[in-house]
Design a protein around this motif. Structure first.
Motif, PDB file in Angstrom:
ATOM      1  N   VAL A 271       5.972  -0.973 -12.064  1.00 18.85           N
ATOM      2  CA  VAL A 271       6.779  -0.889 -10.637  1.00 18.85           C
ATOM      3  C   VAL A 271       8.239  -1.236 -11.155  1.00 18.85           C
ATOM      4  CG1 VAL A 271       7.186  -2.288  -8.696  1.00 18.85           C
ATOM      5  CG2 VAL A 271       4.682  -1.852  -9.473  1.00 18.85           C
ATOM      6  N   GLY A 272       9.190  -0.663 -10.664  1.00 22.24           N
ATOM      7  CA  GLY A 272      10.499  -0.700 -10.700  1.00 22.24           C
ATOM      8  C   GLY A 272      11.311  -0.685  -9.282  1.00 22.24           C
ATOM      9  N   HIS A 273      10.860  -0.995  -8.402  1.00 20.40           N
ATOM     10  CA  HIS A 273      11.155  -1.089  -7.151  1.00 20.40           C
ATOM     11  C   HIS A 273      10.590  -2.062  -6.111  1.00 20.40           C
ATOM     12  CE1 HIS A 273       7.116   0.878  -7.036  1.00 20.40           C
ATOM     13  NE2 HIS A 273       6.904   0.308  -5.982  1.00 20.40           N
ATOM     14  N   ILE A 274      11.227  -2.342  -4.955  1.00 23.13           N
ATOM     15  CA  ILE A 274      10.728  -3.617  -3.815  1.00 23.13           C
ATOM     16  C   ILE A 274       9.819  -2.769  -3.061  1.00 23.13           C
ATOM     17  CG2 ILE A 274      11.595  -4.855  -2.220  1.00 23.13           C
ATOM     18  CD1 ILE A 274      14.194  -5.226  -3.636  1.00 23.13           C
ATOM     19  N   GLY A 275       8.946  -3.330  -2.552  1.00 18.56           N
ATOM     20  CA  GLY A 275       8.000  -3.031  -1.705  1.00 18.56           C
ATOM     21  C   GLY A 275       6.861  -2.268  -2.306  1.00 18.56           C
ATOM     22  N   LYS A 276       5.644  -1.926  -1.762  1.00 14.88           N
ATOM     23  CA  LYS A 276       4.501  -1.382  -2.245  1.00 14.88           C
ATOM     24  C   LYS A 276       4.123  -0.038  -1.838  1.00 14.88           C
ATOM     25  CE  LYS A 276       2.334  -5.938  -3.154  1.00 14.88           C
ATOM     26  NZ  LYS A 276       1.166  -6.777  -2.683  1.00 14.88           N
ATOM     27  N   LYS A 277       3.747   0.964  -2.889  1.00 13.03           N
ATOM     28  CA  LYS A 277       3.418   2.317  -2.589  1.00 13.03           C
ATOM     29  C   LYS A 277       2.003   2.363  -1.918  1.00 13.03           C
ATOM     30  CE  LYS A 277       6.490   4.655  -5.653  1.00 13.03           C
ATOM     31  NZ  LYS A 277       6.620   5.780  -6.864  1.00 13.03           N
ATOM     32  N   THR A 278       1.416   3.441  -1.650  1.00 15.90           N
ATOM     33  CA  THR A 278       0.045   3.496  -0.984  1.00 15.90           C
ATOM     34  C   THR A 278      -0.824   2.954  -2.310  1.00 15.90           C
ATOM     35  OG1 THR A 278       0.706   5.312   0.312  1.00 15.90           O
ATOM     36  CG2 THR A 278      -1.643   4.978  -0.062  1.00 15.90           C
ATOM     37  N   GLU A 279      -0.615   3.748  -3.474  1.00 16.02           N
ATOM     38  CA  GLU A 279      -1.514   3.637  -4.609  1.00 16.02           C
ATOM     39  C   GLU A 279      -1.665   1.946  -5.050  1.00 16.02           C
ATOM     40  OE1 GLU A 279       1.836   5.368  -6.654  1.00 16.02           O
ATOM     41  OE2 GLU A 279       0.870   5.562  -4.906  1.00 16.02           O
ATOM     42  N   GLN A 280      -0.536   1.196  -4.935  1.00 11.10           N
ATOM     43  CA  GLN A 280      -0.431  -0.149  -5.386  1.00 11.10           C
ATOM     44  C   GLN A 280      -1.328  -0.967  -4.098  1.00 11.10           C
ATOM     45  OE1 GLN A 280       4.085   0.147  -5.711  1.00 11.10           O
ATOM     46  NE2 GLN A 280       3.488  -1.839  -6.398  1.00 11.10           N
ATOM     47  N   LYS A 281      -1.182  -0.515  -3.110  1.00 10.13           N
ATOM     48  CA  LYS A 281      -2.029  -1.092  -1.817  1.00 10.13           C
ATOM     49  C   LYS A 281      -3.558  -0.859  -1.996  1.00 10.13           C
ATOM     50  CE  LYS A 281       1.663  -1.419   1.462  1.00 10.13           C
ATOM     51  NZ  LYS A 281       2.240  -0.908   2.898  1.00 10.13           N
ATOM     52  N   LEU A 282      -3.629   0.272  -2.703  1.00  9.13           N
ATOM     53  CA  LEU A 282      -5.204   0.735  -2.622  1.00  9.13           C
ATOM     54  C   LEU A 282      -5.738  -0.213  -4.036  1.00  9.13           C
ATOM     55  CD1 LEU A 282      -5.301   4.432  -2.192  1.00  9.13           C
ATOM     56  CD2 LEU A 282      -6.607   2.754  -0.626  1.00  9.13           C
ATOM     57  N   ALA A 283      -5.160  -0.201  -4.972  1.00 10.11           N
ATOM     58  CA  ALA A 283      -5.467  -0.968  -5.919  1.00 10.11           C
ATOM     59  C   ALA A 283      -5.678  -2.381  -5.593  1.00 10.11           C
ATOM     60  CB  ALA A 283      -4.372  -0.942  -7.301  1.00 10.11           C
ATOM     61  N   GLU A 284      -4.750  -3.031  -4.881  1.00  7.84           N
ATOM     62  CA  GLU A 284      -4.888  -4.606  -4.487  1.00  7.84           C
ATOM     63  C   GLU A 284      -6.002  -4.500  -3.549  1.00  7.84           C
ATOM     64  OE1 GLU A 284      -2.502  -6.517  -0.954  1.00  7.84           O
ATOM     65  OE2 GLU A 284      -1.187  -6.319  -2.682  1.00  7.84           O
ATOM     66  N   GLU A 285      -6.381  -3.837  -2.876  1.00  3.99           N
ATOM     67  CA  GLU A 285      -7.595  -3.863  -1.861  1.00  3.99           C
ATOM     68  C   GLU A 285      -8.810  -3.802  -2.770  1.00  3.99           C
ATOM     69  OE1 GLU A 285      -7.513  -0.765   1.043  1.00  3.99           O
ATOM     70  OE2 GLU A 285      -5.798  -1.683   1.817  1.00  3.99           O
ATOM     71  N   ASN A 286      -8.736  -3.028  -3.432  1.00  3.21           N
ATOM     72  CA  ASN A 286     -10.058  -2.696  -4.549  1.00  3.21           C
ATOM     73  C   ASN A 286     -10.265  -3.949  -5.432  1.00  3.21           C
ATOM     74  OD1 ASN A 286     -11.981  -0.685  -5.065  1.00  3.21           O
ATOM     75  ND2 ASN A 286     -11.205  -0.241  -7.040  1.00  3.21           N
ATOM     76  N   GLU A 287      -9.007  -4.474  -5.893  1.00  2.00           N
ATOM     77  CA  GLU A 287      -9.324  -5.644  -6.554  1.00  2.00           C
ATOM     78  C   GLU A 287      -9.635  -6.874  -5.956  1.00  2.00           C
ATOM     79  OE1 GLU A 287      -8.739  -6.034 -10.639  1.00  2.00           O
ATOM     80  OE2 GLU A 287      -9.745  -4.343  -9.784  1.00  2.00           O
ATOM     81  N   LEU A 288      -9.049  -6.883  -4.691  1.00  2.00           N
ATOM     82  CA  LEU A 288      -9.308  -8.222  -4.042  1.00  2.00           C
ATOM     83  C   LEU A 288     -10.973  -8.101  -3.626  1.00  2.00           C
ATOM     84  CD1 LEU A 288      -6.506  -8.718  -1.332  1.00  2.00           C
ATOM     85  CD2 LEU A 288      -7.258 -10.469  -3.020  1.00  2.00           C
ATOM     86  N   ASN A 289     -11.521  -6.818  -3.152  1.00  2.00           N
ATOM     87  CA  ASN A 289     -12.955  -6.873  -2.877  1.00  2.00           C
ATOM     88  C   ASN A 289     -13.660  -7.299  -3.974  1.00  2.00           C
ATOM     89  OD1 ASN A 289     -12.010  -5.998  -0.356  1.00  2.00           O
ATOM     90  ND2 ASN A 289     -12.505  -3.653  -0.543  1.00  2.00           N
ATOM     91  N   ASN A 290     -13.273  -6.562  -5.176  1.00  2.00           N
ATOM     92  CA  ASN A 290     -14.222  -6.750  -6.258  1.00  2.00           C
ATOM     93  C   ASN A 290     -14.142  -8.408  -6.738  1.00  2.00           C
ATOM     94  OD1 ASN A 290     -15.495  -5.575  -8.769  1.00  2.00           O
ATOM     95  ND2 ASN A 290     -14.137  -6.693  -9.914  1.00  2.00           N
ATOM     96  N   PHE A 291     -13.210  -9.002  -6.706  1.00  2.00           N
ATOM     97  CA  PHE A 291     -12.906 -10.308  -6.832  1.00  2.00           C
ATOM     98  C   PHE A 291     -14.083 -11.186  -5.944  1.00  2.00           C
ATOM     99  CE2 PHE A 291     -11.364 -14.533  -6.053  1.00  2.00           C
ATOM    100  CZ  PHE A 291     -11.111 -15.132  -7.106  1.00  2.00           C
TER     101      PHE A 291
END
Length: 312
Positions: A271-291
């Motif tokens: 990441v070299g930007h402010i805000g989140k791209k779609t793939e970042q949000k998908l990864a985040e959801e996936n990791e929270l679900n797995n956690f």
């Protein structure tokens, strides 16, 4: 909190892919390769590599699209790119999470003949086009039983949610549950006695905000009191509420260790930007679900935790 499935196919196999999506979508979040999940300027290979890390399962439809002659024998084969995508998902999510759904006549490469896969038959419709028979759904029923069982198991992936869940459980949840079961009834804190004890684990919906600050805001909104519990290994600051004329002692904890997931995702996507791209949000959801899934599995396997720990 549904597990996520990626379904890949050729253009010719898209009708089968859609039927697979329809079959699984009640219990899983299903995405076809044609759903345009990623809208950016990355190359196709970059998108594939990242997408394989954002899903719990990968299904590849091996339809008979090409022809090959091997040692003078004629075979029907899937497209090369579908074979490549299967190999990529196999390497990313593992043998027990990447699956082949193959037309009956398709030749499977010898290196993966020993891997369990789902077969389906085809017939010609009134227009002379090939369509999958009901054998497809019959095979998918068996496949669903297999992945339903798989979901019940903690999975060690490229991103750290499984390890973080284990660390949080062993380093706090398990110890706090032991403390509750050993000290209640008869617990006294600040001169008050309690006969029931519960540990409420509060998971944030997203990692968009600083987890520590989110926890502080949450505790203040609920008007929770702060105290400490002394476990066998160390003391822990806790936030608690009392109910029923101070009869019930309820601890609330938002795992600030989740910040590690957010940092790992940022590093993974460079990441070299402010805000989140779609793939970042998908990864985040996936990791929270797995956690959450891994943490619940650990709670279910511990006798003390089963009695007094709840995930909110």
């Amino acid at each position: 909190m549904k597990p996520r499935i990626f379904i890949g196919s050729s253009s010719e196999g898209l009708s089968v892919a859609k039927r697979v999506k329809d079959f699984f979508q009640n219990d899983y979040d299903c995405f076809l390769w044609s759903d345009d999940i990623f809208k950016n300027n990355e190359s196709f290979l970059e998108t594939l590599v990242k997408s394989a890390s954002l899903f719990d399962f990968g299904f590849m439809i091996f339809s008979a699209d090409d022809e090959a002659t091997i040692r003078d024998n004629h075979f029907e084969t899937p497209r090369d790119n579908i074979l490549f995508e299967y190999g990529l998902f196999l390497g990313r999510v593992g043998l027990d999470r990447a699956f082949i759904i193959a037309e009956d006549e398709v030749k499977i490469p010898t290196d993966i003949l020993g891997i369990t896969h789902t077969r389906y038959k085809v017939k010609l419709d009134s227009d002379g086009n090939k369509v999958a028979t009901d054998s497809l759904e019959e095979g998918l029923t068996k496949l669903k039983k297999q992945i339903d069982e798989n979901v019940k198991l903690g999975h060690l992936g490229l991103l750290p949610s499984t390890v973080i869940a284990i660390s949080y459980f062993e380093g706090f949840v398990k110890l706090a549950a032991e403390w509750i079961m050993e000290n209640i009834p008869g617990l006294e804190i600040d001169g008050k006695s309690y006969n029931k004890g519960i540990l409420n684990i509060v998971l944030p919906n997203t990692l968009d905000a600083d987890v520590k600050k989110s926890a502080t805001i949450y505790y203040k909104k609920l008007g929770l009191q702060e105290s400490k519990i002394e476990t066998k290994h160390r003391s822990y600051p806790v936030h608690f509420a009392t109910k029923g004329d101070h009869d019930s002692f309820e601890i609330y904890d938002m795992p600030t260790i989740l910040t590690g997931i957010d940092k790992a995702i940022d590093m993974y996507f460079k990441v070299g930007h402010i805000g989140k791209k779609t793939e970042q949000k998908l990864a985040e959801e996936n990791e929270l679900n797995n956690f959450r899934r891994v943490l619940q599995l650990l709670i279910n396997e511990d006798a003390f935790c089963k009695e007094c720990v709840v995930i909110l």
